[in-house]
Design an enzyme around this catalytic site. Structure first.
Site, PDB file in Angstrom:
ATOM      1  N   GLN A 190      -5.970  19.392 -64.785  1.00  0.00           N
ATOM      2  CA  GLN A 190      -6.887  18.308 -65.087  1.00  0.00           C
ATOM      3  C   GLN A 190      -6.476  16.989 -64.444  1.00  0.00           C
ATOM      4  O   GLN A 190      -7.315  16.227 -63.962  1.00  0.00           O
ATOM      5  CB  GLN A 190      -7.022  18.135 -66.602  1.00  0.00           C
ATOM      6  CG  GLN A 190      -7.792  19.250 -67.268  1.00  0.00           C
ATOM      7  CD  GLN A 190      -9.166  19.438 -66.652  1.00  0.00           C
ATOM      8  OE1 GLN A 190      -9.962  18.509 -66.580  1.00  0.00           O
ATOM      9  NE2 GLN A 190      -9.455  20.652 -66.193  1.00  0.00           N
ATOM     10  N   ASP A 235     -22.488  17.059 -63.102  1.00  0.00           N
ATOM     11  CA  ASP A 235     -21.838  18.356 -62.994  1.00  0.00           C
ATOM     12  C   ASP A 235     -20.351  18.296 -63.328  1.00  0.00           C
ATOM     13  O   ASP A 235     -19.795  19.257 -63.867  1.00  0.00           O
ATOM     14  CB  ASP A 235     -22.045  18.900 -61.580  1.00  0.00           C
ATOM     15  CG  ASP A 235     -21.665  20.363 -61.452  1.00  0.00           C
ATOM     16  OD1 ASP A 235     -21.606  21.057 -62.488  1.00  0.00           O
ATOM     17  OD2 ASP A 235     -21.449  20.825 -60.316  1.00  0.00           O
ATOM     18  N   HIS A 283     -18.660  28.371 -67.077  1.00  0.00           N
ATOM     19  CA  HIS A 283     -19.957  28.393 -66.387  1.00  0.00           C
ATOM     20  C   HIS A 283     -20.951  29.243 -67.154  1.00  0.00           C
ATOM     21  O   HIS A 283     -21.246  30.386 -66.789  1.00  0.00           O
ATOM     22  CB  HIS A 283     -19.792  28.899 -64.951  1.00  0.00           C
ATOM     23  CG  HIS A 283     -19.118  27.921 -64.055  1.00  0.00           C
ATOM     24  ND1 HIS A 283     -17.824  28.062 -63.645  1.00  0.00           N
ATOM     25  CD2 HIS A 283     -19.573  26.763 -63.508  1.00  0.00           C
ATOM     26  CE1 HIS A 283     -17.491  27.041 -62.860  1.00  0.00           C
ATOM     27  NE2 HIS A 283     -18.536  26.239 -62.771  1.00  0.00           N
ATOM     28  N   ALA A 320     -24.456  28.867 -70.283  1.00  0.00           N
ATOM     29  CA  ALA A 320     -25.650  28.084 -70.597  1.00  0.00           C
ATOM     30  C   ALA A 320     -25.313  26.775 -71.302  1.00  0.00           C
ATOM     31  O   ALA A 320     -26.057  25.794 -71.183  1.00  0.00           O
ATOM     32  CB  ALA A 320     -26.604  28.914 -71.469  1.00  0.00           C
ATOM     33  N   VAL A 321     -24.204  26.734 -72.028  1.00  0.00           N
ATOM     34  CA  VAL A 321     -23.820  25.496 -72.707  1.00  0.00           C
ATOM     35  C   VAL A 321     -23.430  24.442 -71.683  1.00  0.00           C
ATOM     36  O   VAL A 321     -23.760  23.253 -71.827  1.00  0.00           O
ATOM     37  CB  VAL A 321     -22.668  25.742 -73.704  1.00  0.00           C
ATOM     38  CG1 VAL A 321     -22.318  24.460 -74.462  1.00  0.00           C
ATOM     39  CG2 VAL A 321     -23.040  26.839 -74.695  1.00  0.00           C
ATOM     40  N   HIS A 322     -22.721  24.853 -70.634  1.00  0.00           N
ATOM     41  CA  HIS A 322     -22.396  23.917 -69.552  1.00  0.00           C
ATOM     42  C   HIS A 322     -23.673  23.390 -68.903  1.00  0.00           C
ATOM     43  O   HIS A 322     -23.797  22.191 -68.632  1.00  0.00           O
ATOM     44  CB  HIS A 322     -21.533  24.612 -68.501  1.00  0.00           C
ATOM     45  CG  HIS A 322     -21.415  23.867 -67.199  1.00  0.00           C
ATOM     46  ND1 HIS A 322     -20.809  22.626 -67.085  1.00  0.00           N
ATOM     47  CD2 HIS A 322     -21.865  24.184 -65.952  1.00  0.00           C
ATOM     48  CE1 HIS A 322     -20.876  22.218 -65.826  1.00  0.00           C
ATOM     49  NE2 HIS A 322     -21.514  23.133 -65.119  1.00  0.00           N
ATOM     50  N   HIS A 326     -28.558  24.629 -62.131  1.00  0.00           N
ATOM     51  CA  HIS A 326     -27.627  24.395 -61.024  1.00  0.00           C
ATOM     52  C   HIS A 326     -26.518  25.437 -60.923  1.00  0.00           C
ATOM     53  O   HIS A 326     -25.905  25.599 -59.864  1.00  0.00           O
ATOM     54  CB  HIS A 326     -27.009  22.993 -61.129  1.00  0.00           C
ATOM     55  CG  HIS A 326     -25.881  22.913 -62.113  1.00  0.00           C
ATOM     56  ND1 HIS A 326     -26.082  22.890 -63.481  1.00  0.00           N
ATOM     57  CD2 HIS A 326     -24.530  22.869 -61.933  1.00  0.00           C
ATOM     58  CE1 HIS A 326     -24.915  22.818 -64.098  1.00  0.00           C
ATOM     59  NE2 HIS A 326     -23.959  22.817 -63.181  1.00  0.00           N
ATOM     60  N   ASP A 327     -26.206  26.163 -61.995  1.00  0.00           N
ATOM     61  CA  ASP A 327     -25.178  27.211 -61.958  1.00  0.00           C
ATOM     62  C   ASP A 327     -25.753  28.557 -62.378  1.00  0.00           C
ATOM     63  O   ASP A 327     -25.031  29.414 -62.905  1.00  0.00           O
ATOM     64  CB  ASP A 327     -23.998  26.845 -62.872  1.00  0.00           C
ATOM     65  CG  ASP A 327     -22.966  25.980 -62.173  1.00  0.00           C
ATOM     66  OD1 ASP A 327     -22.851  26.067 -60.938  1.00  0.00           O
ATOM     67  OD2 ASP A 327     -22.278  25.204 -62.859  1.00  0.00           O
TER      68      ASP A 327
END
EC number: 3.1.4.-
Length: 440
Positions: A365, A314, A164, A166-168, A204-205
């Site tokens: 996953q 997301d 979580h 800035a790249v995400h 959003h995060d």
């Protein structure tokens, strides 16, 4: 309608692992940049350091994120700095500019782009998209204010978070752009819708602490108390975004009613990313598709589709090509296990999927793909039956097979689940969703 107050307030206590709850001594405006589980209160740290004469070495590392915020704030308010972040003069390499020419490609490598922009992928990508859609000119956005807003947004993400960060946020914004270009949306969305979609994706995060909602609740964190244990992180992301919009006065040229409308609808989009409400949104989406009553000429229906698009963006990592998807899977699991290690250290109940001794990347996953991602993207493909949707489902199937090959036991249990879908879905689904908004 969601209400936005001028100031977000919090009780003046900070969680430390040894003391679960502090007494409420009063209230003051919420500050940015503090981590919920590190035991550092940035409001009092400096005064403590002055009285003690020094700052413990173990705390110095914790200051970096907040110092970066202060640094960027000083820079953008006019204070001199040796290494300013350039946007308007296009002082970045030609390779990054070449990549932006293919920003609508589903194979877009956000990790490479982040390296080429020296860790400024969110700023450059969001600025480029706003310009590409003509939104800067249309909404008459002041370039200096926009620059300041984007820099502060990027700085308010915690880059020490494996997932979580800035790249995400940049990756979600790029995925949102791909969805906005889908025929049904491109023909129906207004410029206002597109602006909201991109801003929601980028923020959003915002200020995500790297732990999930159940962790904040069981540690009696002030955010859990502030938002009454309901969509705690999403409410915080939204209010943080509103705080930056007001601080930078990005929409000061718009009528007050329009500015408030942007804030409210931005909140509605960000709150939709609460994965604990996944079934609620998915059921509503499925009903609309079954009854074929979605009318994109209707503003409320367009907004709902934007909510679903942001939800897809997301959690679209399992739908990316394997080389990208695998990196994201490793990062989010690393963040899960880091939370689990903290819970073990302080004798807290270990959250589902966060125990590195009981879970593997593959098992986490496979469960996430089976019970969360597949149902959502199957319905999105019903809504938007395009080449992109088929590509995403294709990658999802291949990626799941790749993880299953690494986890023979998980593969076997998955096959058993297919024979009894009703019974198999309930427990694992609730287990995955109990993670709150951690993976989202």
């Amino acid at each position: 309608m969601l209400a936005v107050t001028n100031k977000t307030i919090k009780p003046s206590f900070v969680f430390t692992p040894d003391v679960r709850v502090r007494s409420q001594v009063g209230f003051e405006p919420e500050r940015r940049g503090s981590h919920p589980y590190l035991g550092v209160d940035f409001r009092t740290l400096h005064s403590r350091a002055e009285s003690a004469g020094t700052i413990p070495a173990r705390r110095i590392r914790r200051l970096f994120s907040f110092q970066r915020h202060l640094l960027s704030s000083r820079l953008l308010r006019g204070a001199p700095h040796l290494n300013p972040l350039h946007i308007l003069d296009e002082d970045y390499c030609g390779q990054a500019k070449c990549m932006l020419e293919k920003v609508g490609s589903w194979n877009f490598d956000i990790f490479l782009f982040d390296r080429l922009t020296n860790g400024n992928s969110l700023v450059f990508l969001t600025f480029n998209l706003l310009n590409q859609y003509g939104l800067i000119e249309l909404f008459q956005l002041d370039m200096v204010k926009l620059r300041r807003f984007l820099v502060l947004v990027q700085e308010d993400y915690h880059n020490q978070n494996p997932y979580h960060n800035a790249v995400h946020a940049a990756d979600v914004t790029q995925a949102m752009h791909c969805y906005l270009r889908e025929p049904k949306l491109a023909q129906s969305l207004t410029s206002f819708d597109i602006l909201l979609g991109l801003l929601a994706a980028a923020t959003h995060d915002l200020d995500h602490p790297g732990v999930n909602q159940p962790f904040l609740i069981k540690t009696n964190h002030y955010l859990a108390a502030l938002y009454r244990n309901t969509s705690v992180l999403e409410n915080h992301h939204w209010r943080s975004a509103v705080g930056l919009l007001r601080e930078t006065e990005l929409f000061s040229n718009l009528p007050a009613e329009d500015s408030l409308s942007i804030e409210r609808q931005l909140g509605s989009l960000i709150l939709a990313t609460d994965i604990s409400r996944q079934n609620e949104y998915l059921s509503r989406f499925r009903t609309h598709l079954d009854e074929n009553d979605l009318c994109l000429g209707n503003a409320s229906h367009r907004h709902f589709v934007l909510q679903m698009a942001l939800k897809c963006a997301d959690i679209c990592n399992p739908c990316r090509p394997w080389e990208l998807s695998k990196q994201w899977s490793e990062k989010v699991t690393d963040e899960f296990f880091h939370q689990g290690d903290i819970e073990k250290k302080y004798k807290l109940e270990i959250s589902p999927l966060c125990d590195s001794e009981a879970n593997t990347i593959a098992s986490v996953q496979i469960g996430f793909m089976t019970y969360v991602v597949e149902p959502l993207f199957a319905e999105w493909a019903r809504f938007s039956d395009t080449r992109l949707s088929q590509t995403m489902l294709g990658h999802l199937g291949l990626n799941k097979a790749s993880w299953s090959a690494m986890e023979p036991e998980a593969s076997g249990s998955s096959e058993e689940g297919e024979s009894e879908p009703g019974r198999a879905t309930d427990e694992p689904s609730s287990r995955v969703l109990s993670q709150g908004s951690q993976e989202s």
